[in-house]
Design a protein around this motif. Structure first.
Motif, PDB file in Angstrom:
ATOM      1  N   TRP A  39       0.910  -1.273  -0.076  1.00 50.62           N
ATOM      2  CA  TRP A  39       0.040  -0.165   0.057  1.00 50.62           C
ATOM      3  C   TRP A  39       0.932   1.326  -0.018  1.00 50.62           C
ATOM      4  O   TRP A  39       2.087   1.483   0.786  1.00 50.62           O
ATOM      5  CB  TRP A  39      -0.845   0.100   1.526  1.00 50.62           C
ATOM      6  CG  TRP A  39      -1.965  -1.015   1.204  1.00 50.62           C
ATOM      7  CD1 TRP A  39      -2.025  -2.380   1.782  1.00 50.62           C
ATOM      8  CD2 TRP A  39      -3.396  -0.878   0.665  1.00 50.62           C
ATOM      9  NE1 TRP A  39      -3.115  -2.819   1.729  1.00 50.62           N
ATOM     10  CE2 TRP A  39      -3.774  -2.062   1.018  1.00 50.62           C
ATOM     11  CE3 TRP A  39      -3.799   0.205   0.046  1.00 50.62           C
ATOM     12  CZ2 TRP A  39      -5.295  -2.377   0.649  1.00 50.62           C
ATOM     13  CZ3 TRP A  39      -5.084  -0.007  -0.136  1.00 50.62           C
ATOM     14  CH2 TRP A  39      -5.825  -1.244   0.109  1.00 50.62           C
ATOM     15  N   THR A  40       0.491   2.298  -0.687  1.00 52.44           N
ATOM     16  CA  THR A  40       1.577   3.234  -0.845  1.00 52.44           C
ATOM     17  C   THR A  40       0.603   4.709  -0.721  1.00 52.44           C
ATOM     18  O   THR A  40      -0.461   4.687  -1.285  1.00 52.44           O
ATOM     19  CB  THR A  40       2.108   3.529  -2.352  1.00 52.44           C
ATOM     20  OG1 THR A  40       2.755   2.307  -2.428  1.00 52.44           O
ATOM     21  CG2 THR A  40       3.143   4.865  -2.431  1.00 52.44           C
ATOM     22  N   GLY A  41       1.178   5.682  -0.187  1.00 52.54           N
ATOM     23  CA  GLY A  41       0.376   6.777   0.543  1.00 52.54           C
ATOM     24  C   GLY A  41      -0.254   7.021   1.790  1.00 52.54           C
ATOM     25  O   GLY A  41      -0.670   6.070   2.510  1.00 52.54           O
ATOM     26  N   ARG A  42      -0.013   8.067   2.307  1.00 51.28           N
ATOM     27  CA  ARG A  42      -0.371   8.443   3.650  1.00 51.28           C
ATOM     28  C   ARG A  42      -2.010   8.072   3.948  1.00 51.28           C
ATOM     29  O   ARG A  42      -2.251   7.342   4.861  1.00 51.28           O
ATOM     30  CB  ARG A  42      -0.261   9.735   4.016  1.00 51.28           C
ATOM     31  CG  ARG A  42      -0.636  10.368   5.390  1.00 51.28           C
ATOM     32  CD  ARG A  42      -0.339  11.763   5.784  1.00 51.28           C
ATOM     33  NE  ARG A  42       0.849  11.883   5.785  1.00 51.28           N
ATOM     34  CZ  ARG A  42       1.380  13.212   5.388  1.00 51.28           C
ATOM     35  NH1 ARG A  42       0.710  14.015   4.858  1.00 51.28           N
ATOM     36  NH2 ARG A  42       2.627  13.279   5.492  1.00 51.28           N
ATOM     37  N   GLU A  43      -2.979   8.507   3.319  1.00 52.50           N
ATOM     38  CA  GLU A  43      -4.423   8.192   3.368  1.00 52.50           C
ATOM     39  C   GLU A  43      -4.904   6.789   3.364  1.00 52.50           C
ATOM     40  O   GLU A  43      -5.155   6.358   4.434  1.00 52.50           O
ATOM     41  CB  GLU A  43      -5.163   9.156   2.341  1.00 52.50           C
ATOM     42  CG  GLU A  43      -6.819   9.417   2.728  1.00 52.50           C
ATOM     43  CD  GLU A  43      -7.143  10.254   1.837  1.00 52.50           C
ATOM     44  OE1 GLU A  43      -8.293   9.954   1.426  1.00 52.50           O
ATOM     45  OE2 GLU A  43      -6.678  11.369   1.437  1.00 52.50           O
ATOM     46  N   PRO A  44      -4.243   6.079   2.394  1.00 52.74           N
ATOM     47  CA  PRO A  44      -4.696   4.773   2.426  1.00 52.74           C
ATOM     48  C   PRO A  44      -4.002   3.822   3.471  1.00 52.74           C
ATOM     49  O   PRO A  44      -4.723   2.998   4.005  1.00 52.74           O
ATOM     50  CB  PRO A  44      -4.276   4.151   0.848  1.00 52.74           C
ATOM     51  CG  PRO A  44      -3.499   5.235   0.343  1.00 52.74           C
ATOM     52  CD  PRO A  44      -3.757   6.422   1.078  1.00 52.74           C
ATOM     53  N   VAL A  45      -2.697   4.283   3.879  1.00 56.02           N
ATOM     54  CA  VAL A  45      -2.066   3.372   4.737  1.00 56.02           C
ATOM     55  C   VAL A  45      -2.584   3.658   6.001  1.00 56.02           C
ATOM     56  O   VAL A  45      -2.704   2.723   6.771  1.00 56.02           O
ATOM     57  CB  VAL A  45      -0.532   3.544   4.557  1.00 56.02           C
ATOM     58  CG1 VAL A  45       0.181   3.244   5.864  1.00 56.02           C
ATOM     59  CG2 VAL A  45       0.042   3.154   3.341  1.00 56.02           C
ATOM     60  N   ALA A  46      -3.094   4.831   6.295  1.00 58.98           N
ATOM     61  CA  ALA A  46      -3.586   5.179   7.732  1.00 58.98           C
ATOM     62  C   ALA A  46      -4.607   4.447   7.764  1.00 58.98           C
ATOM     63  O   ALA A  46      -5.242   3.880   8.821  1.00 58.98           O
ATOM     64  CB  ALA A  46      -3.703   6.810   7.801  1.00 58.98           C
ATOM     65  N   ALA A  47      -5.743   4.460   6.758  1.00 61.72           N
ATOM     66  CA  ALA A  47      -6.863   3.688   6.801  1.00 61.72           C
ATOM     67  C   ALA A  47      -6.801   2.316   6.893  1.00 61.72           C
ATOM     68  O   ALA A  47      -7.614   1.531   7.933  1.00 61.72           O
ATOM     69  CB  ALA A  47      -7.594   3.847   5.349  1.00 61.72           C
ATOM     70  N   VAL A  48      -5.825   1.526   6.347  1.00 56.11           N
ATOM     71  CA  VAL A  48      -5.472   0.193   6.407  1.00 56.11           C
ATOM     72  C   VAL A  48      -5.122  -0.148   8.023  1.00 56.11           C
ATOM     73  O   VAL A  48      -5.496  -0.931   8.794  1.00 56.11           O
ATOM     74  CB  VAL A  48      -4.475  -0.303   5.725  1.00 56.11           C
ATOM     75  CG1 VAL A  48      -3.891  -1.664   6.023  1.00 56.11           C
ATOM     76  CG2 VAL A  48      -4.855  -0.373   4.097  1.00 56.11           C
ATOM     77  N   LEU A  49      -4.158   0.983   8.452  1.00 57.63           N
ATOM     78  CA  LEU A  49      -3.642   0.761   9.772  1.00 57.63           C
ATOM     79  C   LEU A  49      -4.869   0.945  10.800  1.00 57.63           C
ATOM     80  O   LEU A  49      -4.881   0.249  11.943  1.00 57.63           O
ATOM     81  CB  LEU A  49      -2.684   1.516   9.971  1.00 57.63           C
ATOM     82  CG  LEU A  49      -1.306   1.129   9.407  1.00 57.63           C
ATOM     83  CD1 LEU A  49      -0.199   2.308   9.624  1.00 57.63           C
ATOM     84  CD2 LEU A  49      -0.723  -0.439   9.876  1.00 57.63           C
ATOM     85  N   GLY A  50      -5.763   1.793  10.511  1.00 56.48           N
ATOM     86  CA  GLY A  50      -6.840   1.792  11.275  1.00 56.48           C
ATOM     87  C   GLY A  50      -7.740   0.733  11.592  1.00 56.48           C
ATOM     88  O   GLY A  50      -8.266   0.471  12.455  1.00 56.48           O
ATOM     89  N   HIS A  51      -8.103   0.127  10.341  1.00 59.70           N
ATOM     90  CA  HIS A  51      -8.890  -1.020  10.299  1.00 59.70           C
ATOM     91  C   HIS A  51      -7.935  -2.453  11.455  1.00 59.70           C
ATOM     92  O   HIS A  51      -8.532  -3.042  12.111  1.00 59.70           O
ATOM     93  CB  HIS A  51      -9.269  -1.669   9.183  1.00 59.70           C
ATOM     94  CG  HIS A  51     -10.280  -0.885   8.356  1.00 59.70           C
ATOM     95  ND1 HIS A  51     -11.466  -1.104   8.997  1.00 59.70           N
ATOM     96  CD2 HIS A  51     -10.184  -0.096   7.461  1.00 59.70           C
ATOM     97  CE1 HIS A  51     -12.372  -0.164   8.153  1.00 59.70           C
ATOM     98  NE2 HIS A  51     -11.788   0.387   7.394  1.00 59.70           N
ATOM     99  N   VAL A  52      -6.751  -2.549  11.064  1.00 62.68           N
ATOM    100  CA  VAL A  52      -5.972  -3.289  11.769  1.00 62.68           C
ATOM    101  C   VAL A  52      -5.924  -3.080  13.375  1.00 62.68           C
ATOM    102  O   VAL A  52      -6.150  -4.056  14.039  1.00 62.68           O
ATOM    103  CB  VAL A  52      -4.185  -3.463  11.488  1.00 62.68           C
ATOM    104  CG1 VAL A  52      -3.715  -4.192  12.474  1.00 62.68           C
ATOM    105  CG2 VAL A  52      -4.141  -3.758   9.986  1.00 62.68           C
ATOM    106  N   GLY A  53      -5.844  -1.910  13.812  1.00 58.91           N
ATOM    107  CA  GLY A  53      -6.508  -1.593  15.054  1.00 58.91           C
ATOM    108  C   GLY A  53      -7.675  -1.922  15.640  1.00 58.91           C
ATOM    109  O   GLY A  53      -7.786  -2.212  16.977  1.00 58.91           O
ATOM    110  N   GLN A  54      -8.491  -2.073  14.877  1.00 55.52           N
ATOM    111  CA  GLN A  54      -9.691  -2.445  15.026  1.00 55.52           C
ATOM    112  C   GLN A  54     -10.010  -4.229  15.279  1.00 55.52           C
ATOM    113  O   GLN A  54     -10.876  -4.571  15.863  1.00 55.52           O
ATOM    114  CB  GLN A  54     -10.918  -1.976  14.355  1.00 55.52           C
ATOM    115  CG  GLN A  54     -10.912  -0.309  14.407  1.00 55.52           C
ATOM    116  CD  GLN A  54     -11.163   0.266  15.711  1.00 55.52           C
ATOM    117  OE1 GLN A  54     -12.210  -0.366  16.484  1.00 55.52           O
ATOM    118  NE2 GLN A  54     -10.456   1.063  16.059  1.00 55.52           N
ATOM    119  N   VAL A  55      -9.084  -4.717  14.531  1.00 58.80           N
ATOM    120  CA  VAL A  55      -9.082  -6.216  14.387  1.00 58.80           C
ATOM    121  C   VAL A  55      -8.165  -6.837  15.492  1.00 58.80           C
ATOM    122  O   VAL A  55      -8.896  -7.660  16.006  1.00 58.80           O
ATOM    123  CB  VAL A  55      -8.693  -6.795  12.966  1.00 58.80           C
ATOM    124  CG1 VAL A  55      -8.467  -8.171  12.757  1.00 58.80           C
ATOM    125  CG2 VAL A  55      -9.527  -6.031  11.790  1.00 58.80           C
TER     126      VAL A  55
END
Length: 136
Positions: A39-55
């Motif tokens: 994944w490349t880019g601040r916005e998409p990576v933050a979104a992915v990591l945000g979901h990981v934090g919920q899982v």
């Protein structure tokens, strides 16, 4: 310890994509443990990591190793009722922001459960229609 790493220890597991975005470089690259892609880019990576934090649940960092721009953060967590351990391999840029964030994790059964849980979350998040081009 580098201030960005100290912030990462506090916020990565929070699932708060806005706080996570503050420590990411504009062109950050994220390499997940669930598939061979980036994944490349601040916005998409933050979104992915945000979901990981919920899982992840019961997430905690056990050890921090590194200096300068290269860091390894060892963690343990649960995905559902499955245990896991892993390492966040982080490289900082000249401005002190995360430019590369690679995750290695075991055991395979938990990584598979993480992939399933993440796919279910991402498919319900309309932002990821736009973020498809961020995955290579």
């Amino acid at each position: 310890m580098h201030p960005t790493i100290a912030q990462a220890l506090e916020i990565v597991a929070s699932g708060d994509h806005e706080r996570i975005a503050q420590i990411l470089a504009e062109n950050v690259r994220f390499l997940p443990p669930t598939y061979w892609a980036t994944w490349t880019g601040r916005e998409p990576v933050a979104a992915v990591l945000g979901h990981v934090g919920q899982v992840f649940s019961d997430f905690r960092y056990r050890r921090v190793m590194g200096s300068g721009n290269d860091w390894a953060l060892e963690f343990q967590c649960k995905v559902g009722d499955l245990d896991a351990v892993g390492i966040d391999l982080i490289t900082l840029n000249a401005e002190g922001l995360i430019e590369t964030f690679e995750v290695v994790m075991r055991p395979l059964k938990t990584v598979a459960a993480l992939r399933e849980a993440m796919n279910a979350r991402v498919m319900k998040d309309p932002r990821f229609l736009k973020y498809r081009e961020a995955l290579s």
